[in-house]
Design a protein around this motif. Structure first.
Motif, PDB file in Angstrom:
ATOM      1  N   TYR A 166     -28.507  32.776 -28.750  1.00 24.72           N
ATOM      2  CA  TYR A 166     -27.137  33.225 -28.511  1.00 24.72           C
ATOM      3  C   TYR A 166     -26.517  32.446 -27.352  1.00 24.72           C
ATOM      4  O   TYR A 166     -25.334  32.088 -27.374  1.00 24.72           O
ATOM      5  N   TRP A 183     -25.450  29.060 -28.552  1.00 22.70           N
ATOM      6  CA  TRP A 183     -24.226  29.147 -29.344  1.00 22.70           C
ATOM      7  C   TRP A 183     -23.009  29.410 -28.458  1.00 22.70           C
ATOM      8  O   TRP A 183     -21.907  28.951 -28.747  1.00 22.70           O
ATOM      9  N   THR A 184     -23.207  30.165 -27.379  1.00 21.31           N
ATOM     10  CA  THR A 184     -22.113  30.414 -26.446  1.00 21.31           C
ATOM     11  C   THR A 184     -21.643  29.108 -25.822  1.00 21.31           C
ATOM     12  O   THR A 184     -20.440  28.863 -25.670  1.00 21.31           O
ATOM     13  N   GLU A 187     -21.903  26.222 -27.169  1.00 18.82           N
ATOM     14  CA  GLU A 187     -21.327  25.373 -28.215  1.00 18.82           C
ATOM     15  C   GLU A 187     -19.991  25.882 -28.726  1.00 18.82           C
ATOM     16  O   GLU A 187     -19.046  25.091 -28.933  1.00 18.82           O
ATOM     17  N   TYR A 188     -19.883  27.224 -28.925  1.00 20.49           N
ATOM     18  CA  TYR A 188     -18.697  27.774 -29.587  1.00 20.49           C
ATOM     19  C   TYR A 188     -17.765  28.556 -28.660  1.00 20.49           C
ATOM     20  O   TYR A 188     -16.682  28.951 -29.073  1.00 20.49           O
ATOM     21  N   GLY A 189     -18.188  28.821 -27.425  1.00 20.91           N
ATOM     22  CA  GLY A 189     -17.331  29.560 -26.513  1.00 20.91           C
ATOM     23  C   GLY A 189     -17.843  30.963 -26.241  1.00 20.91           C
ATOM     24  O   GLY A 189     -18.856  31.396 -26.805  1.00 20.91           O
ATOM     25  N   PHE A 242     -17.945  34.569 -30.234  1.00 26.93           N
ATOM     26  CA  PHE A 242     -18.109  33.935 -31.546  1.00 26.93           C
ATOM     27  C   PHE A 242     -18.663  34.970 -32.516  1.00 26.93           C
ATOM     28  O   PHE A 242     -19.102  36.056 -32.113  1.00 26.93           O
ATOM     29  N   SER A 243     -18.644  34.665 -33.800  1.00 29.10           N
ATOM     30  CA  SER A 243     -19.071  35.640 -34.814  1.00 29.10           C
ATOM     31  C   SER A 243     -20.079  35.025 -35.767  1.00 29.10           C
ATOM     32  O   SER A 243     -20.122  33.811 -35.975  1.00 29.10           O
ATOM     33  N   ILE A 277     -19.920  40.115 -33.897  1.00 26.63           N
ATOM     34  CA  ILE A 277     -19.195  39.370 -32.875  1.00 26.63           C
ATOM     35  C   ILE A 277     -20.030  39.395 -31.598  1.00 26.63           C
ATOM     36  O   ILE A 277     -20.416  40.470 -31.116  1.00 26.63           O
TER      37      ILE A 277
END
Length: 315
Positions: free
Chosen positions: A5, A8-9, A11-13, A16-17, A26
């Motif tokens: 997680y 991914w944070t 990478e995507y901000g 994210f979902s 989410i």
């Protein structure tokens, strides 16, 4: 999973979902994002997502952490507020202090088993607060072993993906599919109800000590609780407070070991404020900012529930 997680944070901000079957999850990966969402949408996040395996079947829909809807709101706003609000929590301080002195001596005398001593401390304090138990509690006591077995089962069941029925609810109607969880629920309920029966008997005899269970039984009608709800509310206190407390203390001991400079600053503050002739008390806390900061930073460094908790949200 929490480390994935975190990636991914990055990478995507911060928000994210992910989609799993018909469900959308989410994830909130930053403190400020969580604060903003909680402040703006707090009323929408008070509930819990429906967990069929861990909530409906294993817990009979009665465990607060997996409950949802009106039951959760009622228990939080009335029962838990009455028994755990700050003013009431102050009455538990003598019990905590008494057992804290014991655990310090146990660790000094047998440092290799420090984790077991901390578990004993947590079990003793929580059993006293939950049911008014004053006799020494060991981590190997049958009731403690049984409760921890129930918690282990719950932990395995509540993990995402452990049971497909949480993604495809129709599976709950498959004969035999959830029979093990149903059997575990019966054992769990019998365990919690047995502890509560001891308090009921003591109340009839006039020997019951102040406890969370006694408070609930005395106000059961006022709170509008059924017998099964009373059983799980009382048992839930041990489940919520025993392992988490032991883990938090163990994490702080690890932090002190791996960060000797911070530990030295804490010890210096304790020497100045408390000295070496007595134990710290809750009354000293306001004069011990380094101690408080060390505890909070330890929990940020190694959270007890690293993955956080989920709440349903409707757009």
């Amino acid at each position: 999973a929490p480390f994935q997680y975190a990636k991914w944070t990055e990478e995507y901000g911060p928000v994210f979902s992910l989609r799993q079957g018909p469900r959308v999850f989410i994830f909130i990966g930053r403190h400020q994002a969580a604060v903003d969402i909680m402040e703006k949408e707090g009323a929408s996040l008070i509930d819990r997502p429906r967990l069929i395996a861990a909530g409906d079947i294993l817990s009979g829909g009665l465990r607060l952490v997996t409950g949802s809807g009106e039951m959760v709101r009622r228990l939080r706003s009335r029962v838990y507020h009455a028994g755990l609000q700050p003013k009431v929590a102050e009455t538990y301080e003598p019990t905590q202090t008494k057992h804290a002195k014991n655990v310090v001596l146990d660790i000094l005398n047998d440092p290799k088993n420090h984790q077991m001593h901390v578990k004993l401390y947590a079990a003793s304090v929580v059993m006293s607060i939950s049911y008014g138990k004053t006799t020494p509690t060991a981590y190997t006591d049958p009731e403690v072993v049984a409760v921890n077995t129930a918690l282990t089962r719950f932990g395995r069941t509540v993990k995402p993906g452990a049971y497909l029925v949480d993604t495809f609810p129709i599976l709950r109607f498959v004969p035999g599919y959830l029979s093990q969880l149903k059997a575990w629920h019966q054992e769990e309920h019998a365990l919690f109800d047995g502890q509560l029966d001891v308090v009921r008997r003591q109340m009839r005899e006039g020997t019951a000590r102040p406890s969370f269970a006694k408070m609930i039984l005395e106000n059961q009608k006022q709170y509008g609780l059924q017998d099964k709800e009373v059983t799980y509310v009382s048992g839930g206190i041990f489940g919520a407070g025993s392992d988490t407390t032991a883990s938090a203390i163990t994490i702080m001991m690890m932090a002190a070991t791996t960060h000797p400079e911070a530990q030295a600053r804490v010890q210096e503050e304790l020497d100045i404020v408390v000295g070496r002739t007595r134990s710290p008390t809750f009354g000293d806390q306001e004069m011990l900012p380094q101690v408080t900061a060390f505890m909070l930073e330890s929990l940020r460094w190694r959270p007890v529930t690293i993955g956080g908790a989920s709440s349903p949200f409707e757009f």
